[in-house]
Design an enzyme around this catalytic site. Structure first.
Site, short mmCIF file in Angstrom:
data_model
loop_
_atom_site.label_atom_id
_atom_site.label_comp_id
_atom_site.label_asym_id
_atom_site.label_seq_id
_atom_site.Cartn_x
_atom_site.Cartn_y
_atom_site.Cartn_z
N GLY A 85 0.83 -1.21 0.00
CA GLY A 85 0.00 0.00 0.00
C GLY A 85 0.85 1.24 0.00
CG PHE A 87 3.08 2.53 6.00
CD1 PHE A 87 2.84 3.58 6.87
CD2 PHE A 87 4.09 1.64 6.30
CE1 PHE A 87 3.59 3.73 8.03
CE2 PHE A 87 4.84 1.78 7.45
CZ PHE A 87 4.59 2.83 8.32
N GLY A 88 3.87 1.03 2.45
CA GLY A 88 4.95 0.12 2.05
C GLY A 88 4.44 -1.30 1.92
CB VAL A 90 1.75 -5.99 4.29
CG1 VAL A 90 1.34 -6.68 5.59
CG2 VAL A 90 1.23 -4.56 4.27
CG ASP A 200 -7.36 5.98 2.20
OD1 ASP A 200 -8.13 6.17 1.24
OD2 ASP A 200 -6.25 5.43 2.06
#
Length: 378
Positions: A85, A87-88, A90, A200
């Protein structure tokens, strides 16, 4: 024989003078705490464990800091990617006690930086509900940042709704997911003081357990407002195309009703099986533009996901669609509160379950009648 009379003890005036203010302060503190409890101002911390299972409570109680070395070990050197996503990436992880976890690692190129990372950690340390993904721990070691969550075996809702998904969600499961999501969002809006706006909400942020219980994830952009009536002007980007409240897009004013709009779009996804932006020969069509003419024609069969093959209660389907459309008027004041939406969705789910039970009883009765009417041939 002389008798000794016991004289009453006397306290020096300075001692009495010092004890009285302390007692008064203590009494005032107790009254203040009681008043705040009654007013619900401590909801975030005191109702944090509502609806959590014993396993979830054991995970929640950790909230421990991890070193980067431990993160590498937990993920087996970042071997298995289970998601990605803003953020980075997973990764799948395993704790020493056998619990599986999901490790979200902040990428160097992430558009969400340290500020959002810390906001997510702070929120998840105090906000707990059975329909919110639980934080197990975190890593904040120089440039290495990671969030460690409980593992969700069935991934996210977006994956489950894809055409090529191997496990197609039936109608009752979709309604239950809608109820679960509404419960989590209603808790953020009305169960927390101050209220929290997710900002979101979308199908990829709805994660599913092995039993298809839905939990809301990704609090990196969340905002806590001082009072329920507050709205804030937001200058940085928030939300995902297709889900963004048009009023917020135009004015920058963010409030709880911005999440309500996003929830309405999410509910339309569950009902139709279509994404918020439907790809076509002439570009993308928003799901509301796609569904509007079908609603006007009263064509519920064309609205409901065709993969369900008609396996749904028509009245229940119309009610679910009405709830979804009530969430998406262009202005926030026209949208209902999440508590009202949750109540309506629970009624809708009860209607579907009652319909299934009636159908089951009818089938059983027909089987009994068929058996009784079969001639006994000897």
């Amino acid at each position: 024989m002389a008798t000794c009379e016991k004289k009453p003890r006397s306290f020096p005036v300075p001692v009495i003078a010092s004890v009285i203010p302390v007692s008064v302060l203590l009494l005032l503190s107790i009254i203040t705490i009681f008043w705040r409890l009654k007013r619900g101002r401590l909801n975030v911390s005191l109702s944090s464990s509502v609806g959590l299972s014993r396993k979830e409570l054991s995970l929640k109680s950790k909230n421990q800091p991890f070193t980067y070395t431990e993160i590498v070990s937990i993920t087996n050197n970042f071997q298995t990617i289970i998601g990605e996503g803003g953020f980075g990436r997973v990764y799948l992880g395993n704790l020493k006690d056998g619990h599986q976890v999901a490790v979200k690692l902040l990428s160097q190129s992430s558009r969400q930086g340290c500020k959002e990372f810390l906001a997510e950690v702070q929120l998840l340390m105090i906000v707990h509900h059975k329909n919110l993904v639980s934080l197990v721990g975190y890593c904040n070691e120089h440039e290495n940042m990671a969030l460690v969550y409980e593992y969700m075996a069935n991934g996210n809702l977006k994956e489950q709704l894809l055409e090529n998904s191997t496990n197609m969600l039936n109608w009752r499961e979709r309604l239950q997911i809608a109820v679960d999501t509404a419960q989590g969002l209603e808790y953020l809006h009305n169960g927390c003081r101050p209220p929290i706006v997710h900002r979101d909400l979308k199908s990829s942020n709805i994660l599913l357990t092995e039993n298809l219980q839905a939990k809301i994830a990704d609090f990196g952009l969340s905002k806590a407002f001082a009072t329920e009536g507050d709205s804030h002007v937001i200058t940085e980007p928030a939300g995902t195309n297709g889900y963004i409240d048009p009023e917020f897009r135009a004015s920058g004013n963010l409030n709880k009703k911005s999440d309500v709009y996003s929830f309405g779009i999410l509910l339309c996804e569950l009902i139709t099986g279509q994404p918020p932006l439907i790809r076509g020969h002439q570009g993308h069509t928003h799901i509301l533009q796609w569904v509007s003419p079908l609603v006007e024609r009263g064509d519920i069969q064309s609205i409901i996901d065709p993969r369900l093959q008609g396996e749904f209660n028509t009245n229940c389907a119309w009610k679910a669609l009405e709830i979804a459309l009530s969430c998406v008027p262009p202005t926030s004041r026209q949208r209902p509160d999440m508590s009202d939406i949750l109540g309506e969705l629970k009624e809708c789910l009860a209607m579907e379950m009652s319909s299934k039970m009636s159908m089951h009883d009818s089938v059983e009765m027909n089987l009994v009648l068929d058996t009784d009417m079969t001639p006994n041939l000897r």
